[in-house]
Structures are given as C-alpha cells and as structure tokens.
Design a protein around this motif. Sequence first.
Motif, PDB file in Angstrom:
ATOM      1  N   PRO A  57      57.114  43.703  61.011  1.00 28.57           N
ATOM      2  CA  PRO A  57      56.470  43.214  62.236  1.00 28.57           C
ATOM      3  C   PRO A  57      57.391  42.335  63.071  1.00 28.57           C
ATOM      4  O   PRO A  57      57.403  42.435  64.296  1.00 28.57           O
ATOM      5  N   ALA A  60      59.892  44.572  64.715  1.00 29.60           N
ATOM      6  CA  ALA A  60      59.222  45.285  65.807  1.00 29.60           C
ATOM      7  C   ALA A  60      59.023  44.371  67.000  1.00 29.60           C
ATOM      8  O   ALA A  60      59.166  44.779  68.161  1.00 29.60           O
ATOM      9  N   SER A  84      47.488  45.451  74.090  1.00 35.36           N
ATOM     10  CA  SER A  84      48.140  44.781  72.961  1.00 35.36           C
ATOM     11  C   SER A  84      47.124  44.251  71.956  1.00 35.36           C
ATOM     12  O   SER A  84      47.281  44.434  70.742  1.00 35.36           O
ATOM     13  N   ILE A  87      45.723  47.130  69.996  1.00 36.27           N
ATOM     14  CA  ILE A  87      46.643  47.591  68.953  1.00 36.27           C
ATOM     15  C   ILE A  87      46.583  46.663  67.747  1.00 36.27           C
ATOM     16  O   ILE A  87      46.497  47.113  66.591  1.00 36.27           O
ATOM     17  N   ALA A  91      45.177  47.877  64.139  1.00 39.64           N
ATOM     18  CA  ALA A  91      46.104  47.814  63.003  1.00 39.64           C
ATOM     19  C   ALA A  91      45.545  46.935  61.893  1.00 39.64           C
ATOM     20  O   ALA A  91      45.676  47.251  60.701  1.00 39.64           O
ATOM     21  N   SER A  94      42.421  48.551  60.160  1.00 40.94           N
ATOM     22  CA  SER A  94      42.800  49.738  59.381  1.00 40.94           C
ATOM     23  C   SER A  94      43.141  49.382  57.939  1.00 40.94           C
ATOM     24  O   SER A  94      43.135  50.257  57.060  1.00 40.94           O
ATOM     25  N   LEU A 106      52.912  50.411  57.620  1.00 41.37           N
ATOM     26  CA  LEU A 106      52.685  50.981  58.947  1.00 41.37           C
ATOM     27  C   LEU A 106      51.734  50.105  59.765  1.00 41.37           C
ATOM     28  O   LEU A 106      51.968  49.869  60.959  1.00 41.37           O
ATOM     29  N   SER A 107      50.688  49.616  59.128  1.00 38.73           N
ATOM     30  CA  SER A 107      49.756  48.734  59.841  1.00 38.73           C
ATOM     31  C   SER A 107      50.462  47.460  60.299  1.00 38.73           C
ATOM     32  O   SER A 107      50.185  46.940  61.385  1.00 38.73           O
ATOM     33  N   MET A 109      53.674  47.202  61.089  1.00 36.31           N
ATOM     34  CA  MET A 109      54.547  47.541  62.207  1.00 36.31           C
ATOM     35  C   MET A 109      53.761  47.673  63.511  1.00 36.31           C
ATOM     36  O   MET A 109      54.189  47.185  64.568  1.00 36.31           O
ATOM     37  N   LEU A 110      52.601  48.323  63.464  1.00 33.51           N
ATOM     38  CA  LEU A 110      51.785  48.490  64.662  1.00 33.51           C
ATOM     39  C   LEU A 110      51.324  47.135  65.203  1.00 33.51           C
ATOM     40  O   LEU A 110      51.362  46.885  66.409  1.00 33.51           O
ATOM     41  N   ILE A 113      54.120  45.466  67.099  1.00 34.35           N
ATOM     42  CA  ILE A 113      54.342  45.958  68.463  1.00 34.35           C
ATOM     43  C   ILE A 113      53.367  45.296  69.433  1.00 34.35           C
ATOM     44  O   ILE A 113      53.747  44.848  70.518  1.00 34.35           O
ATOM     45  N   GLY A 114      52.094  45.224  69.043  1.00 34.54           N
ATOM     46  CA  GLY A 114      51.109  44.566  69.891  1.00 34.54           C
ATOM     47  C   GLY A 114      51.435  43.103  70.112  1.00 34.54           C
ATOM     48  O   GLY A 114      51.322  42.577  71.236  1.00 34.54           O
TER      49      GLY A 114
END
Length: 397
Positions: A57, A60, A84, A87, A91, A94, A106-107, A109-110, A113-114
């Motif tokens: 994170p 990212a 944002s 996202i 994330a 999830s 993956l959660s 990383m998403l 980004i937000g």
Amino acid sequence: MENVRATSRPALWLMVSILLVALNLRPSMAAVGPLLSAIRGDIPLSFSLASLLTMLPVMAMGLALFFGLSVSQRLGEQRTVVISLSIIGLATVSRLFVDSAAELILSAMLAGIGIALIQALMPALIKSRFSDNVAVCMGLYVTSIMGGAAIAASFAPLVMARTGSWRAGLAIWAALALVALLFWGLGRTGTSAPTVLAPHNTSFLTHSRAWLLAVFFGLGTASYTCVLAWLAPYYVEKGWSEQNAGLLLGFLTAMEVLSGLVTPAIANRSRDRRLVLVVLLALIMAGFCGLILSPQHFSLLWPCLLGLGIGGLFPMSLIVSLDHLDNPQRAAGLTAFVQGIGYLIAGLSPLMAGMVRDRSGSFESAWWCLTGVMALMILIALRFNPRHYARQFPGAT
C-alpha cells in the motif's frame, strides 16, 4: 456579518469533511499488525510476506502520487474524493471474503491506490483554501490520519474477539469510508470548494533540494510504517496478548494525534522549523532505544516517545516542503514529488525489517537501524534554513 458567516460556514464544513476523509487513510494498514498472529494462524504468512500488507500500500501510494494531481484535475476534486473513498471502502470490506495471502495483499494494494489519490489532492487543497493557516490545517489533517490509525489499531482486536473473526476486524473499517462519503456528498450540495489547480509542468527531478526533502520525508515515514507494521507483533512475541499489543499501538497513535495537533501550532510561531525537527527526531531515537534495551519496563514510555516524535515529524515534513514555495500550484507539485519518492523509500522499510526478523529471530536489529536513520535525519534537518529557501528553487515563488 451575514457575508462573513456565509464564507466561514463552507470553509468549516470543508475542513470537517477533509478530517473525515483523512480518517480513512490508515485503518486498512493499522488493523493488520494487532491481528497478525491470528491471520498467520489461518493463512500461511512469513514475516517477510506479511510485510507486504504494509509495504505494497505504501509503495502504491508513492507511485500513484506522481499522477494523483493529474487525475484530480481531470476528474475534479469532488469525483476524485468520491472515487478514492469508494476504492478504499470496497478494498476494506472485501477482506470479509479473503482466503489467501494473494487476496489479502491485493486488497491492501487497492486501498493504497485510493489513499494515494486523496493524499496527492489534500495538501494542494489545504494550501489554496486555507493559505493563512497552512501549518495548523495540515496539522489537523495529518492528526486525523493518525487518529484513524489509532482507532483501527485499538479496536480491531476487540472486534475480532467479539465476532470470532479476524476478517471482521479488518473489514469493519469500511464503515468509516461510508460515513466520509455521506458527509462529503452532503457538503457539496450547498457548497463548493475551489478546484485545486494542476501544478505547473515543472519537473523537480533536477532540484537537489526536492530530493533532499523527499529523502527526509521517506526516512521519517519509514519509522512510522515499521512501527505500524511491527510494534504489535514485537510485543506479542514478548508474551503480550493481541488485545494488549493492539492497545499499545493504539496508545502510540494517540500520542501521534496529540503531537500532530500541538507540534505544528508550536512550529507556526517561527518559519525556522529546525529546532522542532531535531527535538522530534531525538524523541524517536529515545523511543527506539527503549524498545531495544528495556521493552518490558516502562512499556508505555517508549511508545509515548515514539508517538510524540513520529506524530509531529509527519506533518512537519510536509510543512517544511510547503514552506519552500509560496505559489500553491508549485507547492502542490513539490509535495506530490516529495510524498511520491518518500513513500517509495518508506515502503521498503517493513519488508527489510520483516526479512531481518526472519533471519535473526528478533526485531531489535531493525530498531537499531532505525535509530541510526534518525541520527542521519538530524543532520539533514539542520540544512533547512528558511533564509536559503528562495535560492533552492530560483525563479519560483
């Protein structure tokens, strides 16, 4: 009088909205450390792999900050924040359904980004909208970020204990995104904040001072990310329960909140921030030395010192960057560059500390390395003489 109220109410609402948005910028990372032993009991994770939940994170965030201002210019401030937050919320929620390390990473990383898109936008928005009180407003904004971390670190283990699920302890923080979305949306119906202009297309890659500011921010944030990732697991290894280790991390972040509020207000009395920076770095060094030499004795003192130092250093690093340029557009570009490079540097620190832990069997070596880094930062801080700022970026104001 009515005109003054008409202008002050939107400004107050905007500031409150910013603070609610900022609460969402750390829970996705802060909730992981206190629950790590439970997560590792369910999903196979080495400490090196677990470090990716904080590292990715942050990385990212660093990468996204380079195009975050361009995104906000194209979408507009309103849509950027809404997208944002959405996202981050998706994330986070999830994580109720993750069954593997890859899905968990993956959660993370998403969410990163937000978080990055918001962090690219907010310093520019604060600089342009609250130009007379940049230090205080930046302090409030960063304090709210750390407040979100404190809430998540303190209560994630409690949520896990009540629900019997670490997934719930990670996912419940999506509620913060929902609250911020509702409040931000309501605020836009009657008011509109000024759109943040895109920065001039001037590259800071050729400015040595921009790189120095970026390294300073990155090294300081490295101490924050390492503490966020590993303080709770460190004390769990010392025999503490997840609940108590989470509360200790929550106490540290509460001290960050306190320092984030008080330090910028103190520093605002003078444009020369060097003494404040040196004091903050000395507090962090003392905290790390305490963790190494006497972790079980005075166990509240060391997180207190770390929290006071880190909590003040984070906003002060951004404030010093903003001090270099008076033009909000240029200052926004500089802070985006500083955060972008800085988060790429800081993102590596949890991985390095995790690798040290896997190989040495303890975190003490990592704490010693960070103590040395803080000593290096004192030498850098002494170079931030405000009388020399104009010559660092010639032709810019």
